[in-house]
Every structure is written in structure tokens, then in C-alpha cells.
Design an enzyme around this catalytic site. Structure first.
Site: not given
Ligand SMILES: CCCCCC/C=C/CC(=O)SCCNC(=O)CCNC(=O)[C@H](O)C(C)(C)COP(=O)(O)OP(=O)(O)OC[C@H]1O[C@@H](n2cnc3c(N)ncnc32)[C@H](O)[C@@H]1OP(=O)(O)O
Length: 721
Positions: A60, A122
Site C-alpha cells: 500500500a 506492515e
Molecule cells: C480497510 C482495509 C484496508 C486494507 C489495507 C491493506 C494494507 C496494506 C498494508 C501495506 O501494504 S503497508 C505497506 C507495506 N510495504 C512496506 O512497508 C514497504 C515499505 N518500503 C520498503 O521497505 C522499501 O522502500 C523497499 C520497497 C524495500 C524499497 O527500498 P529501496 O531502498 O529500494 O528504496 P527506498 O528509498 O526505501 O524507497 C524509494 C522511495 O519509495 C518510497 N516508498 C517506498 N515504499 C513505499 C510505500 N509502501 N508507500 C509509499 N512510498 C513508498 C520511499 O519513501 C522512497 O521515496 P522518497 O521520496 O525517497 O521518500
């Protein structure tokens, strides 16, 4: 956001939302419409969901969780996928995380590239996989794996996922080609058993035992965190309730976590950590427009605890180090220590024996600075003495090639003053590591007035290479970390002088979330270390130190720590400090009545009346004094943004990640309330300059509405820049 194409009998839905293919609203909408369109398309016999670019889907969009309709539609989309009459195959490369893995579990089949990473992270942002992840995963893997994976948030590789049944197949090459080949085997097969909502948890009978085992472990490992416990409860529900009941309960728990202060803090921390490396200098140079130079060889000066620790960081990352120490005995000892640290890493499976041997080959001891003539970067880590450091930098300037960067591991001293001992102030920079340097993740890089953008870019890049979280700050006395931490420690000691005992203060702050209170930390780092620093400062200022005083240069001080030093109580190393330590368990602090007696006598001698100090006062005096100093640091542009200060506290002082950091904490308490309290403490303690209210804080607090953190620096008056 989702590219729809048809390749012969396959509909390909390509998630296209760089950089990580987060499941934002438009992606969810695109997938929903894509599934609908593919089901209506007569040419299509199977549907492949894939990710464009480097990854499948990282879950998400975390930023959307702050808006009320957070995540809405993901479950509806999931049901649309599972109910599809045509088989849906998720083709995974890069990451399938969180909601991304949930999309894969709604799909009927999953194929992946062997390098893919899978997981439910999460919990790391204080949530649970809220789109039926906690109900579906145990149906695939069984309870034990699901409990561990969901409550820890760890990412696992494709091989492990395949072993536990999450993946149907893994491939070496292009995962889309593999999915196409795979589709031939499954088109026409019945789908019902591939719909996880129609299956059961196979080991449901063992759920209570497995839950209790996992819960005991979680409580030990993640003290004070709510999300891991709710993750486990939700997985337990998957075995005890019908699918629909468990899913409804999961949604309720997800909602509870989403608005919890822990999750809000953890989500803030996620982005704060990512914003820290995005440095910017007042001249306009920044991470995006400056190229670092390549550092192939390094030198470290001083083979004490810090120098040895820094050398470990460098050689572990494959960077050769010449460790300079004129005392041969110390050098030999340091090389032994470094070897022992790396052996410890092998034992903890953090490196292989072969990697340890390779790292050690990168280390060379030397007794003179002359050996550093050809290195690309030198990090000086001798003890905190300005004259000594200036002399070393003066010599290095003459010895080293003109391109060598000269870095100081000073924790307090002005970089401009050190740089002025050289003819290359543009290549002089502070690299402040935290002890033990090979464990602590923070690297506080400090630029001086003349430090060039290239030098900054190079130390920030080097920090990243050696696995550090780097924060860039401007030079001033004690920089950001020690400067903002100083009032925190001072107030802790003042409260002991006023009526608390060290264990009282430590307990309150540990209950707040700090892993160790300041007095335990002091015993660990050594009371003699602080004493030596105070002696150095006094020498530099020409002061004569005495134990019988409460004020120095108009400032309130306490000599309690000096009294401990005089008693030979240096902390853990002598078995006695603020606490006592039994030889049988030398790391366990035990409150010591002798310390209480010493404190009481000190108070009597100094005419201090002791009183009861409430827990709330401990928190407010420690944190609000640090917050006030942090606002000053921000106001003086020593730190560029509040997030930088919070990252420093998390990685330098183990501030609880869910608490965000002192600046985030202030934003949650409300700046008006924080400011009012600071004014009260200022009146109560007029001899502590850390209570003089910051102008920036005053300005922000005077607004009728709370100003959001990302706007704080806009309120710095231009005359202060
Ligand atoms: C009522 C019902 C509701 C249902 C809801 C369903 C629930 C779903 C829950 C979820 O899915 S929560 C999200 C789960 N995912 C994560 O936690 C992943 C988080 N991200 C990471 O761990 C890392 O970013 C990565 C994907 C492993 C990539 O790592 P890398 O080192 O290659 O890059 P980063 O510098 O970390 O990230 C690049 C860039 O992307 C932004 N970002 C990463 N993940 C997300 C995200 N999930 N959402 C929004 N933005 C994300 C990160 O902030 C960087 O951007 P920035 O501008 O440089 O900050």
C-alpha cells in the site's frame, strides 16, 4: 498506473507506479478495471499481474494511510481477483511486500524470479496486513511460519517462500516469460481449490500452543509494541473463526492500529529515515546535483575504541584501511580486537569466515602518518583535544596527496577551527561516529564554512557504503547529537540532586520507551570518559574544578558524576558506577544503597532539600529541554530539517522508533503546551540556559493553529540565517 495489454490468450496487467509500484488508489482502480476487462475479453484465457520496472509491488502507499479512506478498495479488489472466472497468475520480481503480497495471495497462482523478496513488513509501521493477509497466509504456510513472518515483518527470499508453498514455481530469468509458460499448464484447470478463501488452516488444532509460544517470544523481543501482538491475534483468528469472521475482525484490528500513536510514529519514522540522506547546503548544492569522489583507500588515525570501531566498519565494507597508532602495544591490541569483533560477526551469521579473512587482509597497521600519503580519505579518531587535532591535520595536509579528504571523528569541536590548520579547508569535514562504531548506525557528518559540496557528497556516500544512516549538520559546538542530548542528561542528573534516585529516572525513561535510562548508559560508556572530557574543557577554559559547587560560569552544574569518579566508580568496567554489578552477572545494574547515601550526603553538604519528583516531571524536563535545544539548532540552521534531529535521536540515542524523536514528540504534544512548560521551567531554573525559550518555538507556538512539521523552518526569521 496499470498498463493493460493482451498477448495471444493472456491479459497482462502491468503495475506502473515508480519507484516501488505502491498500491495507490489509481493502481487499485487500474487493477480492478483490468480484471473486469480481461474477464469480458473473449481472446483472454488467463490473466497475469506483473510489475513494470524494477519490482512487482511493494504494498500500500503508506502516505495514503493519513487520509480517511486509507486502503479502502484493496479488499474489494482482492475479491474481484479471487472471484475471476479466468485464472490469475501473479508474476513476481523485485519485491512482493505488504499489500503486494496480498494481491499475490488473492491470485490463483504465484510465480517468481529467484531474486525476489517477499514479506509482510506492515508490523514495522505499526500495522497488520489488513487485506486478509493474516487470514490467507496461514492457509498456505501453516501457523508457525505465518506467525513469525507477520509478527516480525522480515523479508524472505523466493526459495523460502517456495518451500512454504507461497510460490508455485521460481525461475532464473524473466518472470513474465515464466508466467506465460506456466499459464499453459493451468489454463482449463478448476479454480476452486486455488481460492484461498475456500481452504482451511491445516494445523488449526495446534493454534493455542503455537500462539502462546509466539506471544512469549514477541513480548521479549518487541517490548511495548502493540502491532506484533495484534498480528499474532489475527493469525490465531484465522484458525479459530470462519474465513469471513476472521477477515472482519482483521479489518477491525487494522483500523485500531491505523489510528494508534505507535503506527503514526512509525510511519513518520519510515519517511524521516528516507529524508535524512537528502542533504542540502545553503549554497544550493544538494544530494541530487553533486557527485561524490570514489574512495578506494582510507586511513584511520588512533587505535582506541573509536578508531578500531571505525576501521571495522570500513574493512567490513571492503574498503582498505591503514590504521595509524604510534603506540605499538595499542596497535597490536587494536588489531586483535578488530579480529575478535569480526569473529563475533561470523558467530552471529553476519559474515562468513571467508569474508572475515578477506576483511582482515584489508587492514594494515602503521606507526607514522607518512604511511597515509596516498590514501583517498583519512579519518582522525584521536582523543578530544583541539590542539592535538589541529597539529595532526596540519601534518596530514603536508603528507597526503592534494585530493585526500581529511575527516575528524570529533564529537564536539568546531570543524572550521580544525580546517584552518590546513591549506585545504574545502576537503575537511567532520565524521562523527557513535560508540561502538561498528554497531551504532548513525553517522553525523559535519560541514564547516569552507567544506565543499563534493566533500559532503563523498562522506555521505561513504557512510551509505558502510551501512550507516547519515545525517548532515553544520558545525557548532557539539553539533546536533551531543548538543541536544546534553540538556537531557543534565536534567536527569539535576533531578537526582533534587530528590530522585538514578534508578527512578532510568525506570521512567525506560517506561517511556528508551531501551536504557541515562544512568545505565553512563555506566556502560564509562564515568571516567565524561570526567576526562570535563577536565579537557576546563583546561581549555582555564578553569579550576571543584566538587563543592553548584554553578560554573553562571550555569547550574552538578558534581555528582565527579564524586562517583573520585570514589573509583567508573561504571561497568569497575563493577560500580551509578549502580553496582555482580561478577556473576556483570551487565545487570543493581541499585546501590552506597550511591543513595553518597547522593544524600552531597545534597546535605550543598544545602539541597530533596523532594519527590513525579514521573511526568522526569519526562518533561528531560525531553522538553532537548526539544528546546533542538528548536535552537533548527533556528540556527545547524540541522536542515526537524526529521534530521529525530533520525539522530533514533540512531544515536535509541529513541523509540514509534515515538518518532524529540521533534515529532513535540508535534504530538502540541507546540503551545511544550512552549508554556518550557517557560515555566525557565522561571523555575533560571541558571540553566537550556531553558531559555527558543525564538522559533515561541513563534510557532504563538499561532492559533498547530503548524505542521514540514512548515516549521519557514518560520525562521531571515536575520537568523
Ligand atoms: C480497510 C482495509 C484496508 C486494507 C489495507 C491493506 C494494507 C496494506 C498494508 C501495506 O501494504 S503497508 C505497506 C507495506 N510495504 C512496506 O512497508 C514497504 C515499505 N518500503 C520498503 O521497505 C522499501 O522502500 C523497499 C520497497 C524495500 C524499497 O527500498 P529501496 O531502498 O529500494 O528504496 P527506498 O528509498 O526505501 O524507497 C524509494 C522511495 O519509495 C518510497 N516508498 C517506498 N515504499 C513505499 C510505500 N509502501 N508507500 C509509499 N512510498 C513508498 C520511499 O519513501 C522512497 O521515496 P522518497 O521520496 O525517497 O521518500
Amino acid at each position: 498506473m496499470v498498463d493493460y495489454s493482451v498477448d495471444r490468450n493472456l491479459a497482462i496487467l502491468g503495475i506502473n507506479n515508480p519507484p516501488v509500484n505502491a498500491l495507490s488508489f489509481h493502481v487499485r482502480e487500474g487493477l480492478f478495471n483490468g480484471i473486469k476487462q480481461a474477464n469480458a475479453d473473449r481472446r483472454v484465457e488467463a490473466i497475469v499481474i506483473t510489475g513494470k520496472g524494477k519490482t512487482y509491488c511493494s504494498g500500500a502507499d503508506i502516505r495514503e494511510f493519513s487520509i480517511p479512506s486509507a486502503g479502502k478498495g484493496l479488499v474489494t479488489l482482492g475479491h474481484r481477483i479471487e472471484d475471476s472466472d479466468k485464472p490469475v497468475i501473479s508474476a513476481i520480481h523485485g519485491n512482493a511486500l505488504g499489500g503486494g503480497l496480498e494481491i499475490a495471495l488473492f491470485s490463483h497462482y504465484r510465480v517468481a524470479n529467484k531474486n525476489a523478496k517477499i514479506g509482510f513488513p506492515e508490523v514495522l509501521i505499526g500495522l497488520l496486513p489488513g487485506a486478509e493477509g493474516t487470514i490467507r497466509l496461514p492457509r498456505v504456510t501453516g501457523l508457525a511460519f505465518a506467525m513469525d513472518a507477520i509478527a516480525s515483518g522480515r523479508r524472505f527470499d523466493a526459495q523460502e517462500a517456495h518451500k512454504h508453498g507461497i510460490l508455485d514455481t521460481i525461475c532464473d530469468g524473466d518472470v513474465l516469460q515464466e508466467a506465460k509458460a506456466f499459464s499453459k499448464k493451468i489454463i482449463g484447470q478448476p479454480l476452486d481449490q486455488r481460492r484461498l478463501s475456500k481452504t482451511h488452516v491445516k494445523d488449526a488444532a495446534d493454534v493455542d500452543i503455537k500462539f502462546e509460544e509466539a506471544l512469549a517470544q514477541i513480548k521479549r523481543k518487541y517490548r511495548g509494541l502493540i502491532a506484533p501482538i495484534l498480528c499474532l491475534k489475527s493469525v490465531r483468528n484465522s484458525a479459530k473463526m470462519s474465513f469471513d469472521e476472521a477477515a472482519a475482525e482483521e479489518m477491525r484490528l487494522f483500523g485500531e492500529l491505523l489510528t494508534s500513536s505507535q503506527s503514526i510514529g512509525l510511519r513518520y519514522s519510515f519517511f524521516a529515515e528516507r529524508s535524512a540522506p537528502k542533504w542540502k547546503l545553503p549554497c544550493g548544492a544538494c544530494a541530487d546535483n553533486t557527485t561524490p569522489v570514489d574512495v578506494k583507500t582510507t586511513g584511520v588515525i588512533g587505535a582506541g575504541t573509536m578508531g578500531s570501531g571505525i576501521a571495522v566498519c570500513l574493512i567490513r565494507a571492503g574498503i582498505p584501511v591503514i590504521l595509524v597508532e604510534k603506540n605499538q602495544k595499542m596497535l597490536d591490541q587494536a588489531i586483535k580486537t578488530i579480529s575478535r569483533i569480526l569473529t563475533g560477526s561470523v558467530k552471529l551469521n553476519r559474515m562468513t569466515e571467508k569474508q572475515r579473512e578477506h576483511s582482515l587482509k584489508l587492514l594494515k597497521g602503521a606507526s607514522t602518518l607518512d604511511e597515509l600519503a596516498g590514501v583517498d580519505m583519512v579519518i582522525e579518531a584521536v582523543y578530544e583535544n583541539l590542539e592535538l587535532k589541529r597539529e595532526i591535520f596540519h601534518q596530514l595536509d603536508k603528507i597526503c596527496k592534494s585530493s585526500t579528504l581529511l575527516c575528524s571523528n570529533t564529537s564536539t569541536l568546531d570543524i572550521d577551527n580544525i580546517a584552518s590548520a590546513t591549506q585545504r579547508p574545502d576537503k575537511v569535514v567532520g565524521t562523527h561516529f557513535f560508540a561502538p562504531a561498528y554497531i551504532m548506525r548513525l553517522l553525523e557528518n559535519v560541514y564547516g564554512t569552507k567544506t565543499s559540496p563534493t566533500t559532503v557528497a563523498t562522506v555521505m556516500e561513504l557512510g551509505k557504503r558502510i551501512g550507516k544512516i547519515c545525517v548532515l549538520v553544520k558545525t557548532c559546538y557539539a553539533f546536533v547529537a551531543n548538543r541536544t542530548n546534553q540538556p537531557f542528561g543534565a536534567e536527569a542528573s539535576f533531578m537526582v540532586e533534587e530528590g530522585a534516585l538514578p534508578q527512578d529516572v532510568d525506570t521512567v525513561l525506560e517506561n517511556f520507551g528508551m531501551p536504557m535510562g541515562p544512568f545505565k548508559v553512563s555506566d556502560l560508556s564509562g564515568i571516567d570518559v565524561g570526567w576526562r572530557i570535563r577536565q579537557e574543557v576546563a583546561k581549555a577554559l582555564g578553569l579550576k574544578l571543584t566538587l563543592e559547587t553548584r554553578y560554573r560560569m553562571g550555569e547550574r552544574i552538578t558534581t555528582l558524576a565527579d564524586r562517583l569518579y573520585e570514589m573509583g566508580r567508573y561504571g561497568i568496567k569497575t563493577g560500580k558506577g551509578w549502580y553496582r554489578y555482580e561478577p556473576t552477572n556483570p551487565r545487570k545494574p543493581i541499585p546501590d544503597p552506597d550511591v543513595a547515601k553518597m547522593i544524600q550526603k552531597h545534597c546535605m553538604d550543598m544545602g539541597i532539600e530533596r523532594r519527590n519528583i513525579p514521573a511526568q516531571e522526569v519526562i518533561e524536563r528531560c525531553l522538553f529541554s532537548a526539544i528546546n535545544e533542538s528548536f535552537r539548532v533548527l533556528e540556527q540552521r545547524i540541522a536542515e530539517k526537524p526529521e534530521d534531529i529525530d533520525v539522530i535521536w533514533q540512531y544515536g540515542f535509541s529513541f523509540p522508533r514509534y515515538g518518532g524523536g524529540p521533534m515529532f514528540y513535540a508535534s504530538q504534544v502540541g507546540l503551545k503546551k511544550v512552549f508554556e512548560k518550557i517557560c515555566i521551567f525557565h522561571e523555575q531554573f533560571p541558571y540553566s540556559s537550556h531553558w531559555v525559550p527558543s525564538d522559533l518555538l515561541r513563534k510557532l507556538a504563538s499561532h492559533s493553529t498547530e503548524i505542521p512539521m514540514d512548515k516549521w523552518t519557514q518560520f525562521i526569521s531571515s536575520s537568523k540565517l
